[in-house]
Design a protein around this motif. Structure first.
Motif, PDB file in Angstrom:
ATOM      1  N   ARG A   1       4.803  -9.710 -11.777  1.00  0.00           N
ATOM      2  CA  ARG A   1       4.017  -9.073 -10.725  1.00  0.00           C
ATOM      3  C   ARG A   1       2.977 -10.055 -10.218  1.00  0.00           C
ATOM      4  O   ARG A   1       2.245 -10.651 -10.997  1.00  0.00           O
ATOM      5  CB  ARG A   1       3.323  -7.824 -11.258  1.00  0.00           C
TER       6      ARG A   1
ATOM      7  N   TRP B   1       0.825  -1.210   0.000  1.00  0.00           N
ATOM      8  CA  TRP B   1       0.000   0.000   0.000  1.00  0.00           C
ATOM      9  C   TRP B   1       0.857   1.257   0.000  1.00  0.00           C
ATOM     10  O   TRP B   1       0.650   2.164   0.799  1.00  0.00           O
ATOM     11  CB  TRP B   1      -0.977  -0.005   1.162  1.00  0.00           C
TER      12      TRP B   1
ATOM     13  N   ARG C   1      -0.235 -10.356  -7.676  1.00  0.00           N
ATOM     14  CA  ARG C   1      -1.226  -9.637  -6.873  1.00  0.00           C
ATOM     15  C   ARG C   1      -1.779 -10.625  -5.845  1.00  0.00           C
ATOM     16  O   ARG C   1      -2.416 -11.601  -6.195  1.00  0.00           O
ATOM     17  CB  ARG C   1      -2.351  -9.099  -7.735  1.00  0.00           C
TER      18      ARG C   1
ATOM     19  N   ARG D   1      -3.875 -13.838  -6.234  1.00  0.00           N
ATOM     20  CA  ARG D   1      -5.045 -13.396  -6.987  1.00  0.00           C
ATOM     21  C   ARG D   1      -4.796 -13.500  -8.481  1.00  0.00           C
ATOM     22  O   ARG D   1      -5.619 -14.004  -9.218  1.00  0.00           O
ATOM     23  CB  ARG D   1      -5.371 -11.960  -6.601  1.00  0.00           C
ATOM     24  N   ASN D   2      -3.656 -12.968  -8.939  1.00  0.00           N
ATOM     25  CA  ASN D   2      -3.237 -13.143 -10.335  1.00  0.00           C
ATOM     26  C   ASN D   2      -1.751 -12.873 -10.483  1.00  0.00           C
ATOM     27  O   ASN D   2      -1.136 -12.302  -9.614  1.00  0.00           O
ATOM     28  CB  ASN D   2      -4.074 -12.276 -11.292  1.00  0.00           C
TER      29      ASN D   2
ATOM     30  N   HIS E   1      -3.842 -11.938  -2.308  1.00  0.00           N
ATOM     31  CA  HIS E   1      -5.029 -11.769  -1.483  1.00  0.00           C
ATOM     32  C   HIS E   1      -4.580 -12.182  -0.091  1.00  0.00           C
ATOM     33  O   HIS E   1      -4.012 -13.258   0.085  1.00  0.00           O
ATOM     34  CB  HIS E   1      -6.171 -12.671  -1.969  1.00  0.00           C
TER      35      HIS E   1
END
Length: 57
Positions: free
Chosen positions: A43, A5, A45, A33-34, A47
């Protein structure tokens, strides 16, 4: 490099400190997530969620 973040952690030692406090200390669970490839970067992502009452800020 980890971007949490907007907080960036770039070397292995700093990533370990972040992980110990934010993931292991919080008893976090991380899933993927992906995943995408951009040039020479990969990259991921995630969860994430916490299972316990570890340290919080």
């Amino acid at each position: 490099m980890v971007d949490d973040w907007g907080r960036e952690f770039r070397c292995a030692a700093r990533i370990r400190i972040w992980s110990d406090a934010e993931l292991i200390g919080a008893r976090a669970i991380i899933g993927v997530r992906n995943v995408e490839r951009r040039g020479g970067e990969v990259r991921i992502r995630p969860h994430a969620g916490a299972t316990g009452s570890g340290p919080r800020r």
